[in-house]
Design a protein around this motif. Structure first.
Motif, PDB file in Angstrom:
ATOM      1  N   SER A 101      -3.203 -17.328  -3.717  1.00 47.42           N
ATOM      2  CA  SER A 101      -2.935 -16.345  -2.664  1.00 47.42           C
ATOM      3  C   SER A 101      -4.218 -15.593  -2.331  1.00 47.42           C
ATOM      4  CB  SER A 101      -1.888 -15.332  -3.145  1.00 47.42           C
ATOM      5  OG  SER A 101      -2.426 -14.552  -4.198  1.00 47.42           O
ATOM      6  N   GLY A 102      -4.139 -14.833  -1.258  1.00 46.14           N
ATOM      7  CA  GLY A 102      -5.285 -14.033  -0.840  1.00 46.14           C
ATOM      8  C   GLY A 102      -5.632 -12.960  -1.866  1.00 46.14           C
ATOM      9  N   ALA A 103      -4.598 -12.295  -2.367  1.00 43.02           N
ATOM     10  CA  ALA A 103      -4.838 -11.225  -3.332  1.00 43.02           C
ATOM     11  C   ALA A 103      -5.556 -11.759  -4.569  1.00 43.02           C
ATOM     12  CB  ALA A 103      -3.518 -10.576  -3.730  1.00 43.02           C
ATOM     13  N   PHE A 135      -7.494  -4.294   4.557  1.00 42.52           N
ATOM     14  CA  PHE A 135      -6.365  -4.804   3.768  1.00 42.52           C
ATOM     15  C   PHE A 135      -6.870  -5.947   2.894  1.00 42.52           C
ATOM     16  CE2 PHE A 135      -2.772  -7.457   2.699  1.00 42.52           C
ATOM     17  CZ  PHE A 135      -1.875  -6.518   2.231  1.00 42.52           C
ATOM     18  N   HIS A 136      -6.671  -5.824   1.584  1.00 46.09           N
ATOM     19  CA  HIS A 136      -7.178  -6.856   0.674  1.00 46.09           C
ATOM     20  C   HIS A 136      -6.121  -7.420  -0.260  1.00 46.09           C
ATOM     21  CE1 HIS A 136     -11.212  -6.312   2.184  1.00 46.09           C
ATOM     22  NE2 HIS A 136     -11.152  -5.018   1.948  1.00 46.09           N
ATOM     23  N   GLU A 188     -13.673  -7.202   5.639  1.00 50.64           N
ATOM     24  CA  GLU A 188     -13.069  -8.192   6.539  1.00 50.64           C
ATOM     25  C   GLU A 188     -13.888  -8.124   7.825  1.00 50.64           C
ATOM     26  OE1 GLU A 188      -8.469  -7.449   6.970  1.00 50.64           O
ATOM     27  OE2 GLU A 188      -9.433  -5.696   6.124  1.00 50.64           O
ATOM     28  N   ASP A 221     -13.962 -10.997   2.963  1.00 48.86           N
ATOM     29  CA  ASP A 221     -12.561 -11.376   2.809  1.00 48.86           C
ATOM     30  C   ASP A 221     -12.124 -12.126   4.065  1.00 48.86           C
ATOM     31  OD1 ASP A 221      -9.793 -11.544   2.834  1.00 48.86           O
ATOM     32  OD2 ASP A 221      -9.456  -9.505   2.107  1.00 48.86           O
ATOM     33  N   VAL A 223      -9.468 -14.144   4.144  1.00 45.95           N
ATOM     34  CA  VAL A 223      -8.109 -14.619   3.873  1.00 45.95           C
ATOM     35  C   VAL A 223      -7.397 -14.918   5.190  1.00 45.95           C
ATOM     36  CG1 VAL A 223      -5.849 -13.962   2.946  1.00 45.95           C
ATOM     37  CG2 VAL A 223      -7.927 -13.510   1.620  1.00 45.95           C
ATOM     38  N   GLN A 224      -7.580 -14.038   6.177  1.00 48.97           N
ATOM     39  CA  GLN A 224      -6.924 -14.234   7.475  1.00 48.97           C
ATOM     40  C   GLN A 224      -7.865 -14.833   8.523  1.00 48.97           C
ATOM     41  OE1 GLN A 224      -4.042 -11.578  10.448  1.00 48.97           O
ATOM     42  NE2 GLN A 224      -4.291 -10.998   8.337  1.00 48.97           N
ATOM     43  N   LYS A 250      -4.390 -17.857   3.334  1.00 49.04           N
ATOM     44  CA  LYS A 250      -3.480 -18.105   4.475  1.00 49.04           C
ATOM     45  C   LYS A 250      -3.550 -19.497   5.113  1.00 49.04           C
ATOM     46  CE  LYS A 250      -2.221 -13.398   5.692  1.00 49.04           C
ATOM     47  NZ  LYS A 250      -3.056 -12.344   5.124  1.00 49.04           N
TER      48      LYS A 250
HETATM   49  C1  LIG Z   1      -2.998 -11.461   3.933  1.00 47.88           C
HETATM   50  C2  LIG Z   1      -4.286 -10.899   3.451  1.00 47.88           C
HETATM   51  C3  LIG Z   1      -4.529 -10.698   2.086  1.00 47.88           C
HETATM   52  C4  LIG Z   1      -3.469 -10.935   1.032  1.00 47.88           C
HETATM   53  O1  LIG Z   1      -3.110 -12.261   0.949  1.00 47.88           O
HETATM   54  P1  LIG Z   1      -1.799 -12.698   0.095  1.00 47.88           P
HETATM   55  O2  LIG Z   1      -1.813 -14.182   0.176  1.00 47.88           O
HETATM   56  O3  LIG Z   1      -0.619 -12.060   0.754  1.00 47.88           O
HETATM   57  O4  LIG Z   1      -2.011 -12.198  -1.282  1.00 47.88           O
HETATM   58  C5  LIG Z   1      -5.780 -10.259   1.709  1.00 47.88           C
HETATM   59  N1  LIG Z   1      -6.741 -10.018   2.618  1.00 47.88           N
HETATM   60  C6  LIG Z   1      -6.546 -10.187   3.937  1.00 47.88           C
HETATM   61  C7  LIG Z   1      -7.652  -9.913   4.884  1.00 47.88           C
HETATM   62  C8  LIG Z   1      -5.309 -10.620   4.400  1.00 47.88           C
HETATM   63  O5  LIG Z   1      -5.093 -10.770   5.715  1.00 47.88           O
END
Ligand SMILES: *Cc1c(COP(=O)(O)O)cnc(C)c1O
Length: 387
Positions: A101-103, A135-136, A188, A221, A223-224, A250
């Motif tokens: 996961s992202g976290a 958001f992380h 981000e 980061d 993730v998104q 993601k």
């Molecule tokens: C969604 C998100 C996260 C968390 O990801 P999860 O898979 O829900 O743990 C972390 N950082 C960013 C920038 C995100 O958009």
């Protein structure tokens, strides 16, 4: 009992779900239990990068399922090694740690920064600067990193060692670097959950210099923003910076859970045997799917992402009732005069799924959504905003 009632009775109350049950889909179309069709501009929050039931991705996943579904990290496995290689070849980063996961990807990055601080400056240098409105993730530590107080309520004490700088204000970040014993900076490039706003390029370059001058690990980061979402494979490539650590999740899995922490030259040797781990991390099925997704995010697809993005910015940017259109690529926030929730609800009734970020309508369509399908959905969204 129907599914919505069962869910409400048995699922922990952490989600304010839309009153809609999704049962199937194909490409950018999804269907509820009555067979009603929706054009999906949310892709499960930027996860279904090539939409639902993508044939090539499905074949890759099924082929791996037919071999072995899980190995644990006690053994070598091909999909995981090949995916790491592909990620490194295409980003210039050197090594990858896989999680789910992202976290978790961010937790690993935070560990890297702390170890880097310890090695370079001593154990007391553990502070990581992140941005306000960031958001992380949802673990206690990634929540600490998250620069939004609303997420910290009820869960204090937070993990020590995070301070939050005002985005796009290099003096503020400089002051924090001076005031604290730092080991890293985490940003981000387009704040997603914070309201879909892209950082200024000049600012990002200054942050990069600040990190290098002070020997801090620069963590991006993605993730998104990663995996083609913003019109380049990773957003940092478009910003023209060289981060030390890049995290993603993601869209990488195309629908299956995977997280990746990519480590650059200054970070690649930080982890030795036993310093991090994950039972599911690098799962062969998830990696086989991700390898297929990554291989198809080529220049042609990225060009199409940019063209579709330009179309959305132009169409909604000039619409009545739109205050602003922000973001990058196919990660777009639309600030509307009407209440965003109202717009989202009305779109859903008319067969278009869009989601929310702060006070904005958020669009995260599949990277390969056909232009005609996108146009149809954007026209409906525009009408609902203008109404
Ligand atoms: C969604 C998100 C996260 C968390 O990801 P999860 O898979 O829900 O743990 C972390 N950082 C960013 C920038 C995100 O958009």
């Amino acid at each position: 009992m129907n599914i919505i009632e069962t869910d409400k009775q048995y699922i922990a109350g952490t989600y304010a779900r839309f009153p809609l049950q999704l049962v199937s889909g194909k490409g950018s179309f999804v269907y509820d239990e009555t067979g009603k069709e929706y054009i999906d501009l949310g892709t499960g929050i930027a996860v279904n990068a090539f939409g639902v039931g993508d044939e090539a991705w499905k074949s890759a996943v099924i082929a791996q399922l037919d071999k072995i579904q899980h190995t644990s990290n006690l053994y070598y496995s091909e999909p995981c090694a090949l995916l790491a290689k592909e990620l490194c070849m295409r980003t210039g980063l050197k090594k990858v740690f896989f999680s789910n996961s992202g976290a978790e990807a961010n937790e690993c990055a935070i560990k890297a920064a702390r170890k880097h601080g310890e090695l370079k400056k001593g154990k007391d240098h553990f502070v990581i600067i992140t941005l306000k409105n960031s958001f992380h993730g949802r673990t206690i530590t990634t929540l600490s990193a998250t620069g939004q107080d609303v997420f910290h309520e009820h869960f204090t004490p937070m993990t020590d060692g995070f301070v939050h700088a005002v985005a796009n204000d290099i003096d503020d970040m400089r002051a924090l670097v001076k005031a604290h014993k730092c080991c890293g900076i985490m940003i981000e490039l387009v704040q997603g959950e914070g309201g879909v706003t892209a950082l200024d390029t000049a600012y990002v370059k200054q942050v990069e210099s600040l990190a290098k001058e002070n020997d801090l690990l620069l963590i991006v980061d993605e993730v998104q923003t990663g995996n083609g979402r913003t019109g380049s494979l990773y957003a940092f490539q478009d910003y023209g910076i060289t981060p030390d650590v890049v995290t993603t999740a993601k869209g990488l899995g195309g629908g299956l859970p995977i997280g990746a922490t990519m480590l650059g030259e200054r970070a690649e040797t930080l982890f030795t045997a036993g310093l991090n781990g994950s039972t599911f991390g690098g799962n062969p099925v998830a990696c086989a799917g991700a390898l297929n997704i990554l291989g198809r995010i080529d220049d042609k697809l990225l060009e199409e992402v940019k063209e579709k993005s330009a179309y959305i910015f132009a169409t909604l940017g000039s619409a009545k009732g739109v205050k602003s259109v922000t973001g990058k690529g196919l990660m777009i926030g639309v600030e509307t005069e009407k209440d965003a929730s109202e717009v989202i609800k009305n779109c859903m009734a008319r067969g278009v799924l869009v989601i929310k970020a702060k006070n904005k309508v958020r669009l995260l369509p599949a990277l390969n959504i056909p232009f005609e399908t996108l146009k149809k959905a954007i026209e409906i969204l525009k009408e609902e905003i203008e109404k």
